[in-house]
Design a protein around this motif. Structure first.
Motif, PDB file in Angstrom:
ATOM      1  N   VAL A 191       5.729   0.675   5.469  1.00  0.00           N
ATOM      2  CA  VAL A 191       4.874   1.860   5.463  1.00  0.00           C
ATOM      3  C   VAL A 191       5.799   3.068   5.326  1.00  0.00           C
ATOM      4  O   VAL A 191       6.721   3.244   6.119  1.00  0.00           O
ATOM      5  CB  VAL A 191       4.045   1.965   6.760  1.00  0.00           C
TER       6      VAL A 191
ATOM      7  N   PRO B 213       5.966   7.322   4.770  1.00  0.00           N
ATOM      8  CA  PRO B 213       5.227   8.581   4.735  1.00  0.00           C
ATOM      9  C   PRO B 213       5.462   9.280   3.395  1.00  0.00           C
ATOM     10  O   PRO B 213       6.532   9.151   2.796  1.00  0.00           O
ATOM     11  CB  PRO B 213       5.834   9.381   5.887  1.00  0.00           C
TER      12      PRO B 213
ATOM     13  N   SER C  21       0.508   8.341   3.234  1.00  0.00           N
ATOM     14  CA  SER C  21       1.455   7.227   3.302  1.00  0.00           C
ATOM     15  C   SER C  21       1.225   6.276   2.143  1.00  0.00           C
ATOM     16  O   SER C  21       0.171   6.300   1.489  1.00  0.00           O
ATOM     17  CB  SER C  21       1.336   6.474   4.628  1.00  0.00           C
TER      18      SER C  21
ATOM     19  N   LEU D 274      -0.814   2.515   9.967  1.00  0.00           N
ATOM     20  CA  LEU D 274      -0.857   3.645   9.037  1.00  0.00           C
ATOM     21  C   LEU D 274      -1.181   4.913   9.812  1.00  0.00           C
ATOM     22  O   LEU D 274      -2.054   4.903  10.681  1.00  0.00           O
ATOM     23  CB  LEU D 274      -1.909   3.404   7.965  1.00  0.00           C
TER      24      LEU D 274
END
Length: 145
Positions: free
Chosen positions: A76, A78, A95, A133
């Motif tokens: 994940v 950003p 993201s 997330l």
């Protein structure tokens, strides 16, 4: 992270073919195929520009989470998008999810912004529930010019 930034750079340059090359195959399939996705991205950008919105920058940050499942790596990352609109400069934080099936040598990406859990579960059924997330944020005005 370098390949994630390449997606962002391709978006800023309007190189939608390269963007699609770096997009996860299930997203391309859901969009109706490569050509349709490239056309949809180009159309969306033209519509934004017709409304006076110009992309100033699009950047990817360091992964906030890395998950290994069934031989694949999921990260994940950003993202920050800055756009100039008629009434100022706005910044949006979102993201993206990077997916690698070769232990991180090559990656494809899914823009996680604006997607709910059910959409992610249909794209990534094995891992969607395990990814943390960040919540969606509204665009923030960072400048009046």
């Amino acid at each position: 992270m370098a390949q994630a930034q390449e997606v962002n750079d391709a978006f800023r340059r309007r190189d939608f073919s390269r963007m699609v090359d770096l997009t996860h195959p299930k997203v391309i399939e859901a969009a109706g195929g490569r050509d349709k996705m490239v056309a949809a991205l180009a159309k969306g950008m033209k519509e934004m520009e017709a409304e006076g919105v110009v992309v100033l920058s699009s950047t990817a940050g360091a992964p906030t989470q890395i998950v290994h499942i069934a031989g694949s790596v999921y990260a994940v990352l950003p993202t920050t998008l800055k756009v100039k609109a008629q009434d100022g400069i706005f910044q949006t934080e979102s993201s993206m999810i990077g997916i690698s099936a070769d232990n991180g040598a090559t990656w494809t990406f899914i823009d996680a912004g604006g997607k709910d859990r059910s959409q992610l579960k249909s794209l990534l059924p094995d891992v969607a529930g395990k990814l943390n997330l960040p919540p969606e944020k509204q665009p923030v005005k960072v400048s009046s010019s």
